[in-house]
Every structure is written in C-alpha cells, then in structure tokens.
Design an enzyme around this catalytic site. Structure first.
Site, PDB file in Angstrom:
ATOM      1  N   HIS A 165      -0.104   7.733  -6.492  1.00 45.95           N
ATOM      2  CA  HIS A 165       0.927   7.375  -7.276  1.00 45.95           C
ATOM      3  C   HIS A 165       0.548   8.493  -8.613  1.00 45.95           C
ATOM      4  O   HIS A 165       1.622   8.531  -9.621  1.00 45.95           O
ATOM      5  CB  HIS A 165       1.380   6.283  -7.757  1.00 45.95           C
ATOM      6  CG  HIS A 165       1.722   5.444  -6.707  1.00 45.95           C
ATOM      7  ND1 HIS A 165       2.810   5.700  -5.947  1.00 45.95           N
ATOM      8  CD2 HIS A 165       1.424   4.093  -6.289  1.00 45.95           C
ATOM      9  CE1 HIS A 165       2.886   4.861  -5.030  1.00 45.95           C
ATOM     10  NE2 HIS A 165       2.203   3.884  -4.818  1.00 45.95           N
ATOM     11  N   ASP A 201       1.277   5.449   3.616  1.00 45.53           N
ATOM     12  CA  ASP A 201       1.080   4.213   2.860  1.00 45.53           C
ATOM     13  C   ASP A 201       2.648   3.707   2.526  1.00 45.53           C
ATOM     14  O   ASP A 201       3.555   4.555   2.785  1.00 45.53           O
ATOM     15  CB  ASP A 201       0.876   4.612   1.359  1.00 45.53           C
ATOM     16  CG  ASP A 201       0.860   3.432   0.450  1.00 45.53           C
ATOM     17  OD1 ASP A 201      -0.506   2.889   0.228  1.00 45.53           O
ATOM     18  OD2 ASP A 201       1.576   2.744  -0.220  1.00 45.53           O
ATOM     19  N   HIS A 203       4.297   2.883   0.371  1.00 48.70           N
ATOM     20  CA  HIS A 203       5.190   3.422  -0.918  1.00 48.70           C
ATOM     21  C   HIS A 203       4.978   5.108  -0.909  1.00 48.70           C
ATOM     22  O   HIS A 203       4.207   5.659  -0.312  1.00 48.70           O
ATOM     23  CB  HIS A 203       4.513   2.916  -1.798  1.00 48.70           C
ATOM     24  CG  HIS A 203       4.370   1.361  -2.042  1.00 48.70           C
ATOM     25  ND1 HIS A 203       3.421   0.764  -1.410  1.00 48.70           N
ATOM     26  CD2 HIS A 203       5.587   0.448  -2.151  1.00 48.70           C
ATOM     27  CE1 HIS A 203       3.778  -0.612  -1.654  1.00 48.70           C
ATOM     28  NE2 HIS A 203       5.132  -0.718  -2.124  1.00 48.70           N
ATOM     29  N   ASP A 284      -0.518  -0.825   3.787  1.00 56.94           N
ATOM     30  CA  ASP A 284       0.405  -1.878   3.453  1.00 56.94           C
ATOM     31  C   ASP A 284       1.941  -1.776   3.994  1.00 56.94           C
ATOM     32  O   ASP A 284       2.709  -2.577   3.654  1.00 56.94           O
ATOM     33  CB  ASP A 284       0.638  -1.828   1.901  1.00 56.94           C
ATOM     34  CG  ASP A 284       0.676  -0.332   1.215  1.00 56.94           C
ATOM     35  OD1 ASP A 284       0.950   0.525   2.242  1.00 56.94           O
ATOM     36  OD2 ASP A 284       1.067  -0.099   0.379  1.00 56.94           O
ATOM     37  N   TYR A 323      -3.097  -4.789   1.108  1.00 55.37           N
ATOM     38  CA  TYR A 323      -3.627  -5.604   0.003  1.00 55.37           C
ATOM     39  C   TYR A 323      -3.506  -7.184   0.966  1.00 55.37           C
ATOM     40  O   TYR A 323      -3.977  -8.026   0.101  1.00 55.37           O
ATOM     41  CB  TYR A 323      -2.221  -5.775  -1.012  1.00 55.37           C
ATOM     42  CG  TYR A 323      -2.203  -4.637  -1.799  1.00 55.37           C
ATOM     43  CD1 TYR A 323      -3.113  -4.299  -2.739  1.00 55.37           C
ATOM     44  CD2 TYR A 323      -1.233  -3.691  -1.362  1.00 55.37           C
ATOM     45  CE1 TYR A 323      -2.910  -2.933  -3.218  1.00 55.37           C
ATOM     46  CE2 TYR A 323      -1.146  -2.452  -1.926  1.00 55.37           C
ATOM     47  CZ  TYR A 323      -1.921  -2.107  -2.883  1.00 55.37           C
ATOM     48  OH  TYR A 323      -2.035  -0.874  -3.636  1.00 55.37           O
TER      49      TYR A 323
HETATM   50 ZN   LIG Z   1       1.510   1.133  -1.117  1.00 55.42          ZN
END
Ligand SMILES: [Zn+2]
Length: 346
Positions: A165, A201, A203, A284, A323
C-alpha cells in the site's frame, strides 16, 4: 519440495499495538506472531531457512522518496522525545496537495504535524521498533532477490510489516516500505526486464500500482476485492486505472475459488512477457481471514501457485497480508508448493 525462505528476527520488532479506525483505537491485526506462524509452518514442511543480509539503500531509494525514508527512520525518536500523549506516532492533520495548491507544503515546526506529510491514513501507527522491522523486511526481500539472481528459480521473503500500500512518498494500510516494489526494482537493476508484479493479496496493491504506472519496464497486475464494494484502499483498484502495463481485476465479495482463479489466470497471462516475477502474496483472500470476504480455499491458493509457477519465470515471493493466525502458515505453504508444482510441470 518448497523453495528456500529468507528470515530476519528484526521483522518482529514492529508492534503497532493498535489501529485508529473511524476515530476509535482498536487492537492491531498486523502482529509479529503472523511471521512466527508462517515460519513455523515452513520449517515443519521442510523448507530451508536463509538469514537475511543487510543491503544498502540503493534499491530502496529507487522506489521511495528519500524524505519518506528519513521520516520513517527518525519518526519514533522525534515523537518520543516530544513527550506526546500517544504511545505511537499517529497523524491528526494531513498535508493534501489541494491544501497547498500543489506547492510543496512547509516543513511543520510541530513534531505532531509531521506524520501528516507522509501518512495517508490513521491506521498505520509507528512505534519504537517500526523502522527496524520495516527496514529488515526490505533486507529480507532483497536477500530473496539475491537468491534468485544467483540461480534459485524461486525464493520466498518471509517478512513483515507488509508493503504493497506504500507509494513513492506516502505510507498507509499497515505498510511502511514497499518490499515487493523494492524487490522488483532490484531485479530490474540486476537482470533483463521487463519485471512483473502479480499481487494476489485480498486488497488492491495501490502503492505498487502508483509506483510503476506509465512505465513499460514493470508490469503490474492485482487481483483483489472490489473497492467499489466498500473495501480498502477505497479510492483505487478499479479497471479505469488499467493501461498497457497495469491490470486491476476487482472481484465481488464472496467470489470464491473459481472466479478468483480465473482472475489469477488473467493476471498471469497479462504479465507473461516479463523476464522475472515478483508475487505479492497476501493470504487474506482466504475464507478464514477477518480482513476479506473473498472466501478462497487453501486448495485455491495452491492452484494460484501452480498458475503463476507455470509462467516459468525466476520468481521472488514477498509476504503481504493475511491475518488469521491459525491458517496463515498453511496457506503460504500451499501457495509455495503450488508454485513449485507449476514450475516443474510446465
Ligand atoms: Zn490485504
């Protein structure tokens, strides 16, 4: 058969303790135990561990603004010396470019205003060990690059905090330095391009996208939950950002294996002209993860590994999110095993 993995104890030094989300301080989820759990699964599965080697800042500064790097290096010491009421560095005001009409904002006199020059959210707190861990994660990724440049077909960087990110000069999303992007920059400097980054990922890899957008020497593809359905990073990750070297493949919540793997296959085809690959591996997207609704299975992650391994490219895998402490290690093992299978069964 699993590839070698790179490790540094220093990656455990970052303890964010909390995230400030919608104004509330909630317990952190990006914990040192994530990396410990992955390492435990890798060792149990027979993977060989390689100690991270310190690297200079050249690859890091090929990716990041020196001002961001210097801020992160000094942020905790400056904050703690100022005796502020928060035990973590947290922004309260943001130096948006519109605020200054695009001009470079003045360097603030107040220590507590400085995070607003470099942070884009309130969730990504800095504590006493954050810089050491983030910089160690870069060394882990660069040591994995060394292995691949040295002839290993595949190497895994078992690192945290994650990085995808982070843009050239802004940190956020529980990330401080963009380990995957630094790995790509190092591969580009040491081997023939173009280099591919495939981000699986849950995201969108917004930092990685912004770092390489408009360049033809790094191709980026990201498979992620649709930010339009309300997911971080909210403002980015849409098909409208696609071009000849960037592919966003947002998926609806609840997509599950078949749709997710079809997107991974499209990402693989998009980057196929590359000469080396970085996999930004977040687990995730898995069903048990508290951060994602994509509901991918462990078998799905293994198949994603096979798809990417079948590209037959020298590959550096860099850990991003994931996570659920009970499943994060097995999911990484499944993905790495799939990558080996895909590579050897081509
Ligand atoms: Zn993520």
């Amino acid at each position: 058969m699993l590839p070698p993995f790179v490790w540094s104890d220093d990656c455990l030094l970052h303890e964010p303790e909390a995230e400030v989300w919608v104004g509330v301080r909630t317990p952190a989820t990006e914990l040192p135990t994530r990396a410990v759990a992955i390492r435990g699964s890798l060792v149990a599965a027979g993977a060989g561990e390689v100690a991270a080697v310190a690297h200079d800042d050249s690859a890091l500064l090929a990716v990041h603004d020196p001002a961001l790097v210097e801020f992160l290096r000094a942020a905790w010491d400056e904050w703690s010396a100022a005796s502020l009421p928060s035990d973590r560095v947290v922004p309260y005001v943001f130096a948006r470019s519109e605020l200054t009409g695009g001009r470079v904002p003045a360097a603030p006199a107040a220590v507590w205003a400085r995070p607003g020059l470099f942070a884009y959210d309130t969730m990504t707190l800095i504590g006493p060990g954050t810089w050491s861990a983030a910089r160690a994660a870069v060394d882990v990724a660069l040591t994995a690059v060394d292995l691949v440049v040295g002839g290993e077909p595949l190497a895994y960087a078992c690192c945290r905090p994650p990085g995808h990110h982070v843009t050239r000069s802004l940190y956020g999303g529980s990330c401080y330095l963009n380990n995957s992007a630094v790995a790509a920059a190092a591969l580009l400097a040491r081997s023939e391009g173009p280099i591919a980054i495939v981000d699986i990922d849950a995201h969108h890899g917004n930092g990685t996208q912004e770092l390489f957008l408009g360049r033809d020497d790094v191709r980026t593809a990201s498979v992620h939950v649709d930010p339009g359905a309300g997911w971080f990073p909210h403002f980015l990750g849409f098909p409208a950002e696609n071009d000849d070297a960037n592919l966003n493949l947002p998926l609806a919540p609840g997509s599950r294996d078949i749709a997710w793997l079809a997107a991974v296959q499209r990402a693989a085809e998009f980057v196929a002209p590359a000469r080396a690959l970085v996999v930004a591996l977040g687990v995730d997207a898995a069903a048990g993860d508290p951060e994602s609704p994509l509901e991918v299975t462990a078998a799905g992650y293994r198949e994603a590994g096979r798809i990417l391994g079948a590209l037959g490219l020298p590959t550096v895998v860099v850990q991003e999110g994931g996570y659920d402490l009970a499943t994060i290690g097995p999911l990484v093992v499944e993905t790495l095993a799939g990558l080996e299978e895909g590579r050897t069964r081509r």
